[in-house]
Enzyme design. Structure first.
Site, PDB file in Angstrom:
ATOM      1  N   LYS A 148       0.820  -1.228   0.000  1.00 19.71           N
ATOM      2  CA  LYS A 148       0.000   0.000   0.000  1.00 19.71           C
ATOM      3  C   LYS A 148       0.850   1.273   0.000  1.00 19.71           C
ATOM      4  CE  LYS A 148      -4.368  -1.549   1.945  1.00 19.71           C
ATOM      5  NZ  LYS A 148      -4.100  -2.934   2.378  1.00 19.71           N
ATOM      6  N   LYS A 152       3.975   1.681  -1.199  1.00 18.60           N
ATOM      7  CA  LYS A 152       4.549   1.876  -2.543  1.00 18.60           C
ATOM      8  C   LYS A 152       3.483   2.355  -3.522  1.00 18.60           C
ATOM      9  CE  LYS A 152       7.963  -1.806  -2.915  1.00 18.60           C
ATOM     10  NZ  LYS A 152       8.342  -2.988  -3.683  1.00 18.60           N
ATOM     11  N   GLU A 168       6.901 -14.555  -6.938  1.00 15.64           N
ATOM     12  CA  GLU A 168       8.065 -14.913  -6.118  1.00 15.64           C
ATOM     13  C   GLU A 168       9.285 -14.107  -6.548  1.00 15.64           C
ATOM     14  OE1 GLU A 168       9.946 -18.617  -4.366  1.00 15.64           O
ATOM     15  OE2 GLU A 168       8.437 -19.361  -5.811  1.00 15.64           O
ATOM     16  N   ASP A 222      11.145  -2.607  -7.328  1.00 12.67           N
ATOM     17  CA  ASP A 222      11.771  -3.446  -6.318  1.00 12.67           C
ATOM     18  C   ASP A 222      12.776  -2.554  -5.609  1.00 12.67           C
ATOM     19  OD1 ASP A 222      11.677  -6.351  -5.362  1.00 12.67           O
ATOM     20  OD2 ASP A 222      13.807  -5.862  -5.305  1.00 12.67           O
ATOM     21  N   PHE A 277       6.288   4.040   5.277  1.00 11.55           N
ATOM     22  CA  PHE A 277       6.174   2.620   5.605  1.00 11.55           C
ATOM     23  C   PHE A 277       7.582   2.054   5.804  1.00 11.55           C
ATOM     24  CE2 PHE A 277       7.604   0.555   1.667  1.00 11.55           C
ATOM     25  CZ  PHE A 277       7.560   1.624   0.777  1.00 11.55           C
ATOM     26  N   GLY A 278       7.647   0.789   6.144  1.00  5.25           N
ATOM     27  CA  GLY A 278       8.921   0.077   6.206  1.00  5.25           C
ATOM     28  C   GLY A 278       9.935   0.737   7.129  1.00  5.25           C
ATOM     29  N   TYR A 279      11.118   0.971   6.603  1.00  2.00           N
ATOM     30  CA  TYR A 279      12.234   1.497   7.395  1.00  2.00           C
ATOM     31  C   TYR A 279      12.196   3.029   7.519  1.00  2.00           C
ATOM     32  CZ  TYR A 279      14.098  -3.216   6.647  1.00  2.00           C
ATOM     33  OH  TYR A 279      14.260  -4.585   6.618  1.00  2.00           O
TER      34      TYR A 279
HETATM   35  P1  IMP Z   1      10.120  -5.426  -2.146  1.00  2.00           P
HETATM   36  O1  IMP Z   1      10.566  -4.362  -3.118  1.00  2.00           O
HETATM   37  O2  IMP Z   1       8.675  -5.750  -2.277  1.00  2.00           O
HETATM   38  O3  IMP Z   1      11.033  -6.613  -2.142  1.00  2.00           O
HETATM   39  O4  IMP Z   1      10.219  -4.815  -0.669  1.00  2.00           O
HETATM   40  C1  IMP Z   1      10.955  -3.723  -0.408  1.00  2.00           C
HETATM   41  C2  IMP Z   1      11.175  -3.597   1.096  1.00  2.00           C
HETATM   42  O5  IMP Z   1      12.189  -2.609   1.281  1.00  2.00           O
HETATM   43  C3  IMP Z   1       9.934  -3.040   1.820  1.00  2.00           C
HETATM   44  O6  IMP Z   1       9.132  -4.070   2.343  1.00  2.00           O
HETATM   45  C4  IMP Z   1      10.565  -2.190   2.908  1.00  2.00           C
HETATM   46  O7  IMP Z   1      10.939  -2.995   3.989  1.00  2.00           O
HETATM   47  C5  IMP Z   1      11.826  -1.665   2.243  1.00  2.00           C
HETATM   48  N1  IMP Z   1      11.564  -0.392   1.558  1.00  2.00           N
HETATM   49  C6  IMP Z   1      11.534  -0.165   0.216  1.00  2.00           C
HETATM   50  N2  IMP Z   1      11.215   1.111  -0.035  1.00  2.00           N
HETATM   51  C7  IMP Z   1      11.029   1.689   1.151  1.00  2.00           C
HETATM   52  C8  IMP Z   1      10.651   3.008   1.523  1.00  2.00           C
HETATM   53  O8  IMP Z   1      10.360   3.893   0.702  1.00  2.00           O
HETATM   54  N3  IMP Z   1      10.571   3.223   2.839  1.00  2.00           N
HETATM   55  C9  IMP Z   1      10.847   2.280   3.768  1.00  2.00           C
HETATM   56  N4  IMP Z   1      11.162   1.031   3.488  1.00  2.00           N
HETATM   57  C10 IMP Z   1      11.263   0.735   2.167  1.00  2.00           C
END
Ligand code: IMP
Length: 200
Positions: free
Chosen positions: A10, A12, A40, A69, A150-152
């Site tokens: 969500k 992204k 995958e 990605d 989100f995320g980090y």
């Molecule tokens: P993927 O691209 O779906 O393999 O996942 C990327 C992972 O990197 C995310 O689940 C986050 O943990 C991290 N990540 C990627 N972009 C961001 C961002 O903009 N903010 C924070 N964490 C990010």
């Protein structure tokens, strides 16, 4: 142009939609386009994983598909978690758990430089590929700050702003982020691709 966004994340989706719509594109998410699968991520690089996701969603929907990605590369960890950012610490952790683990891992580390990386790949129905990459440099904080993104984002201090990524508004994040930078370069490459192929 109309694109389908190959992601279920969500955070992204919100960011990609805002940038691409501002650039004048129409976007639908993969679930709106009827794709409910999970691709995958078996690639060794951000590019390979983005290509896998974009290709699968283009094949399922017949529309040009854009995938991101991305991940966090921490210098003191030799670039980890990198392509494994989503699974850092194993499958049992959520974003807050991964952030806590990262802070604990870097507890005694003074060198805290890091960067976010985003690989954007678009696959067209004829198989053509247009891609780009963006980075955002910063450092890992000692404790989380802010509630956006989100995320980090809460543990990443963005160079030159004095703020964590999670303290920025959506517009502010997109203006400096790896994803925003990659999408703006993608737009430039898309225009080159279109003029080379007589589109528009
Ligand atoms: P993927 O691209 O779906 O393999 O996942 C990327 C992972 O990197 C995310 O689940 C986050 O943990 C991290 N990540 C990627 N972009 C961001 C961002 O903009 N903010 C924070 N964490 C990010």
């Amino acid at each position: 142009m109309k694109f389908v966004l190959a992601s279920n994340n969500k955070g992204k989706l919100r960011e990609m939609k805002a940038v691409l719509e501002q650039l004048g594109h129409e976007v639908v998410t993969q679930s709106e386009a009827g794709f409910s699968g999970e691709v995958e991520e078996t690639g060794a690089t951000f590019y390979e994983n983005a290509l896998l996701k974009a290709r699968a969603v283009m094949e399922a929907t017949g529309l040009p598909a854009i995938a991101d990605d991305s991940g966090l590369m921490v210098e003191a960890l030799g670039g980890r978690p990198g392509v494994h950012s989503k699974r850092f610490g194993g499958g049992g952790l959520d974003d807050a758990g991964r952030n806590a683990l990262l802070l604990k891992t870097l507890e005694n580390e003074e060198h805290r430089a890091a960067q976010f990386v985003s690989s954007i790949v678009c696959v067209f129905p004829n198989g053509d590929v247009v891609s780009s990459e963006g980075v955002c440099r910063g450092s890992i904080l000692r404790a989380p700050r802010g509630s956006g993104g989100f995320g980090y984002d809460p543990v990443f201090l963005v160079d030159g702003t004095g703020k964590s990524m999670a303290e920025l508004t959506l517009e502010e994040k997109n203006a400096v982020s790896h994803r925003g930078n990659a999408l703006r370069l993608f737009e430039k490459r898309l225009r080159e691709y279109e003029s080379k192929n007589g589109i528009r």
